[in-house]
Design a protein around this motif. Structure first.
Motif, PDB file in Angstrom:
ATOM      1  N   ASN A 168       5.841  -5.694 -11.978  1.00  0.00           N
ATOM      2  CA  ASN A 168       7.292  -5.831 -11.900  1.00  0.00           C
ATOM      3  C   ASN A 168       7.937  -4.647 -11.186  1.00  0.00           C
ATOM      4  OD1 ASN A 168       7.493  -8.365 -13.077  1.00  0.00           O
ATOM      5  ND2 ASN A 168       7.472  -7.510 -15.136  1.00  0.00           N
ATOM      6  N   GLU A 169       7.389  -3.479 -11.360  1.00  0.00           N
ATOM      7  CA  GLU A 169       7.898  -2.307 -10.649  1.00  0.00           C
ATOM      8  C   GLU A 169       7.721  -2.485  -9.144  1.00  0.00           C
ATOM      9  OE1 GLU A 169       7.157   2.538 -10.500  1.00  0.00           O
ATOM     10  OE2 GLU A 169       6.014   1.322 -11.909  1.00  0.00           O
ATOM     11  N   LEU A 170       6.551  -2.960  -8.734  1.00  0.00           N
ATOM     12  CA  LEU A 170       6.317  -3.219  -7.315  1.00  0.00           C
ATOM     13  C   LEU A 170       7.277  -4.283  -6.793  1.00  0.00           C
ATOM     14  CD1 LEU A 170       2.421  -3.197  -7.242  1.00  0.00           C
ATOM     15  CD2 LEU A 170       3.935  -1.559  -6.120  1.00  0.00           C
ATOM     16  N   LYS A 171       7.463  -5.344  -7.568  1.00  0.00           N
ATOM     17  CA  LYS A 171       8.356  -6.435  -7.164  1.00  0.00           C
ATOM     18  C   LYS A 171       9.781  -5.921  -6.967  1.00  0.00           C
ATOM     19  CE  LYS A 171       9.431 -10.414  -9.698  1.00  0.00           C
ATOM     20  NZ  LYS A 171      10.803 -10.174  -9.739  1.00  0.00           N
TER      21      LYS A 171
ATOM     22  N   LEU B 205       0.829  -1.207   0.000  1.00  0.00           N
ATOM     23  CA  LEU B 205       0.000   0.000   0.000  1.00  0.00           C
ATOM     24  C   LEU B 205       0.865   1.260   0.000  1.00  0.00           C
ATOM     25  CD1 LEU B 205      -2.768  -1.121   2.499  1.00  0.00           C
ATOM     26  CD2 LEU B 205      -3.018  -0.803   0.029  1.00  0.00           C
ATOM     27  N   LEU B 206       1.899   1.270   0.832  1.00  0.00           N
ATOM     28  CA  LEU B 206       2.782   2.440   0.865  1.00  0.00           C
ATOM     29  C   LEU B 206       3.522   2.621  -0.454  1.00  0.00           C
ATOM     30  CD1 LEU B 206       4.249   2.363   4.478  1.00  0.00           C
ATOM     31  CD2 LEU B 206       2.829   4.154   3.455  1.00  0.00           C
ATOM     32  N   GLU B 207       3.939   1.523  -1.070  1.00  0.00           N
ATOM     33  CA  GLU B 207       4.653   1.629  -2.346  1.00  0.00           C
ATOM     34  C   GLU B 207       3.737   2.175  -3.434  1.00  0.00           C
ATOM     35  OE1 GLU B 207       7.818   2.163  -4.129  1.00  0.00           O
ATOM     36  OE2 GLU B 207       8.031   1.072  -2.247  1.00  0.00           O
ATOM     37  N   LEU B 208       2.472   1.785  -3.421  1.00  0.00           N
ATOM     38  CA  LEU B 208       1.520   2.333  -4.391  1.00  0.00           C
ATOM     39  C   LEU B 208       1.262   3.819  -4.134  1.00  0.00           C
ATOM     40  CD1 LEU B 208      -1.020  -0.603  -4.634  1.00  0.00           C
ATOM     41  CD2 LEU B 208       0.426   0.266  -6.474  1.00  0.00           C
ATOM     42  N   TYR B 209       1.386   4.228  -2.895  1.00  0.00           N
ATOM     43  CA  TYR B 209       1.157   5.619  -2.519  1.00  0.00           C
ATOM     44  C   TYR B 209       2.341   6.510  -2.873  1.00  0.00           C
ATOM     45  CZ  TYR B 209       0.372   9.604   0.616  1.00  0.00           C
ATOM     46  OH  TYR B 209       0.203  10.859   1.131  1.00  0.00           O
TER      47      TYR B 209
ATOM     48  N   PRO C  80       7.149 -13.331  -6.205  1.00  0.00           N
ATOM     49  CA  PRO C  80       6.054 -13.040  -7.134  1.00  0.00           C
ATOM     50  C   PRO C  80       4.735 -13.675  -6.681  1.00  0.00           C
ATOM     51  CG  PRO C  80       8.014 -13.667  -8.347  1.00  0.00           C
ATOM     52  CD  PRO C  80       8.311 -13.893  -6.897  1.00  0.00           C
ATOM     53  N   ARG C  81       4.808 -14.862  -6.124  1.00  0.00           N
ATOM     54  CA  ARG C  81       3.597 -15.558  -5.671  1.00  0.00           C
ATOM     55  C   ARG C  81       2.901 -14.798  -4.543  1.00  0.00           C
ATOM     56  NH1 ARG C  81       3.608 -20.594  -2.093  1.00  0.00           N
ATOM     57  NH2 ARG C  81       1.407 -21.073  -1.979  1.00  0.00           N
ATOM     58  N   ILE C  82       3.676 -14.342  -3.564  1.00  0.00           N
ATOM     59  CA  ILE C  82       3.097 -13.589  -2.445  1.00  0.00           C
ATOM     60  C   ILE C  82       2.571 -12.241  -2.925  1.00  0.00           C
ATOM     61  CG2 ILE C  82       3.658 -12.387  -0.276  1.00  0.00           C
ATOM     62  CD1 ILE C  82       3.311 -15.372   0.097  1.00  0.00           C
ATOM     63  N   LEU C  83       3.337 -11.545  -3.763  1.00  0.00           N
ATOM     64  CA  LEU C  83       2.887 -10.256  -4.277  1.00  0.00           C
ATOM     65  C   LEU C  83       1.584 -10.414  -5.045  1.00  0.00           C
ATOM     66  CD1 LEU C  83       3.246  -7.243  -4.696  1.00  0.00           C
ATOM     67  CD2 LEU C  83       4.778  -7.755  -6.612  1.00  0.00           C
ATOM     68  N   SER C  84       1.499 -11.424  -5.876  1.00  0.00           N
ATOM     69  CA  SER C  84       0.279 -11.667  -6.642  1.00  0.00           C
ATOM     70  C   SER C  84      -0.903 -11.943  -5.714  1.00  0.00           C
ATOM     71  CB  SER C  84       0.503 -12.846  -7.586  1.00  0.00           C
ATOM     72  OG  SER C  84      -0.660 -13.097  -8.328  1.00  0.00           O
ATOM     73  N   ALA C  85      -0.682 -12.763  -4.707  1.00  0.00           N
ATOM     74  CA  ALA C  85      -1.758 -13.087  -3.759  1.00  0.00           C
ATOM     75  C   ALA C  85      -2.221 -11.839  -3.018  1.00  0.00           C
ATOM     76  CB  ALA C  85      -1.290 -14.145  -2.770  1.00  0.00           C
ATOM     77  N   ARG C  86      -1.271 -11.014  -2.563  1.00  0.00           N
ATOM     78  CA  ARG C  86      -1.643  -9.795  -1.839  1.00  0.00           C
ATOM     79  C   ARG C  86      -2.387  -8.815  -2.750  1.00  0.00           C
ATOM     80  NH1 ARG C  86      -0.688 -12.979   1.119  1.00  0.00           N
ATOM     81  NH2 ARG C  86       0.771 -13.035   2.839  1.00  0.00           N
ATOM     82  N   MET C  87      -1.980  -8.724  -4.004  1.00  0.00           N
ATOM     83  CA  MET C  87      -2.661  -7.808  -4.920  1.00  0.00           C
ATOM     84  C   MET C  87      -4.102  -8.243  -5.140  1.00  0.00           C
ATOM     85  SD  MET C  87      -0.361  -5.615  -5.191  1.00  0.00           S
ATOM     86  CE  MET C  87      -1.222  -4.469  -6.232  1.00  0.00           C
ATOM     87  N   VAL C  88      -4.325  -9.548  -5.289  1.00  0.00           N
ATOM     88  CA  VAL C  88      -5.687 -10.071  -5.450  1.00  0.00           C
ATOM     89  C   VAL C  88      -6.515  -9.757  -4.205  1.00  0.00           C
ATOM     90  CG1 VAL C  88      -7.042 -12.203  -5.636  1.00  0.00           C
ATOM     91  CG2 VAL C  88      -5.062 -11.849  -7.123  1.00  0.00           C
ATOM     92  N   GLU C  89      -5.926  -9.961  -3.031  1.00  0.00           N
ATOM     93  CA  GLU C  89      -6.638  -9.677  -1.775  1.00  0.00           C
ATOM     94  C   GLU C  89      -6.968  -8.191  -1.648  1.00  0.00           C
ATOM     95  OE1 GLU C  89      -3.824 -11.169   1.040  1.00  0.00           O
ATOM     96  OE2 GLU C  89      -4.313 -13.257   0.603  1.00  0.00           O
ATOM     97  N   LEU C  90      -6.006  -7.340  -1.934  1.00  0.00           N
ATOM     98  CA  LEU C  90      -6.237  -5.900  -1.833  1.00  0.00           C
ATOM     99  C   LEU C  90      -7.282  -5.428  -2.835  1.00  0.00           C
ATOM    100  CD1 LEU C  90      -2.564  -4.704  -1.273  1.00  0.00           C
ATOM    101  CD2 LEU C  90      -4.452  -4.571   0.367  1.00  0.00           C
ATOM    102  N   GLU C  91      -7.269  -6.044  -4.001  1.00  0.00           N
ATOM    103  CA  GLU C  91      -8.274  -5.698  -5.009  1.00  0.00           C
ATOM    104  C   GLU C  91      -9.662  -6.152  -4.551  1.00  0.00           C
ATOM    105  OE1 GLU C  91      -8.877  -5.970  -9.835  1.00  0.00           O
ATOM    106  OE2 GLU C  91      -7.490  -7.366  -8.868  1.00  0.00           O
ATOM    107  N   SER C  92      -9.761  -7.354  -4.011  1.00  0.00           N
ATOM    108  CA  SER C  92     -11.071  -7.858  -3.570  1.00  0.00           C
ATOM    109  C   SER C  92     -11.610  -7.084  -2.371  1.00  0.00           C
ATOM    110  CB  SER C  92     -11.004  -9.358  -3.257  1.00  0.00           C
ATOM    111  OG  SER C  92     -10.266  -9.588  -2.079  1.00  0.00           O
ATOM    112  N   GLU C  93     -10.707  -6.487  -1.585  1.00  0.00           N
ATOM    113  CA  GLU C  93     -11.129  -5.674  -0.438  1.00  0.00           C
ATOM    114  C   GLU C  93     -11.419  -4.229  -0.813  1.00  0.00           C
ATOM    115  OE1 GLU C  93     -11.992  -6.664   2.457  1.00  0.00           O
ATOM    116  OE2 GLU C  93     -11.276  -8.736   2.329  1.00  0.00           O
ATOM    117  N   GLY C  94     -11.168  -3.870  -2.074  1.00  0.00           N
ATOM    118  CA  GLY C  94     -11.483  -2.527  -2.536  1.00  0.00           C
ATOM    119  C   GLY C  94     -10.444  -1.472  -2.216  1.00  0.00           C
ATOM    120  N   LEU C  95      -9.218  -1.899  -1.861  1.00  0.00           N
ATOM    121  CA  LEU C  95      -8.164  -0.938  -1.563  1.00  0.00           C
ATOM    122  C   LEU C  95      -7.315  -0.621  -2.786  1.00  0.00           C
ATOM    123  CD1 LEU C  95      -7.039  -2.406   1.867  1.00  0.00           C
ATOM    124  CD2 LEU C  95      -8.359  -0.325   1.491  1.00  0.00           C
TER     125      LEU C  95
END
Length: 109
Positions: A27-30, A13-17, A38-53
């Motif tokens: 890849n920039e986030l990674k 979240l802070l990196e996106l900010y 990559p697996r953890i980053l992908s999982a977290r992105m899916v979770e953050l997207e599903s939570e609306g953040l």
């Protein structure tokens, strides 16, 4: 805590900010989050997207397609919570005058 308590979530979240550019590619986030797989980053992105953040935007005009992520209004509001935690930590738990003076949006720490 179910949303943001997982490892890497607040860092993402802070990196996106951070910075002037609102959208960031996977890849920039990674690259910026050294140590995340990559697996953890992908999982977290899916979770953050599903939570609306976070919102994922796919540009199919390029080959391969480029995915970019950016904070939603809810995600940007949550940054204020993170900054509140930082302020509390500065007051009660750590002494880092450089961090006290920095603005999270432009901080490289």
């Amino acid at each position: 805590m179910n949303i943001v308590g997982k490892r890497w979530t607040i860092h993402i979240l802070l990196e996106l900010y951070k910075g002037e550019k609102k959208e960031k590619g996977f890849n920039e986030l990674k690259r910026k989050l050294s140590g995340v797989t990559p697996r953890i980053l992908s999982a977290r992105m899916v979770e953050l997207e599903s939570e609306g953040l976070v919102v994922k935007r796919v540009d199919n005009s390029t080959v391969p397609a480029r995915s970019e992520y950016f904070l939603t209004e809810s995600g940007e509001d949550f940054i204020e919570v993170i900054q509140g935690i930082k302020k509390w930590g500065s007051k009660w738990k750590f002494n880092n005058s450089e961090c006290d003076r920095s603005v999270c949006k432009y901080c490289d720490l």
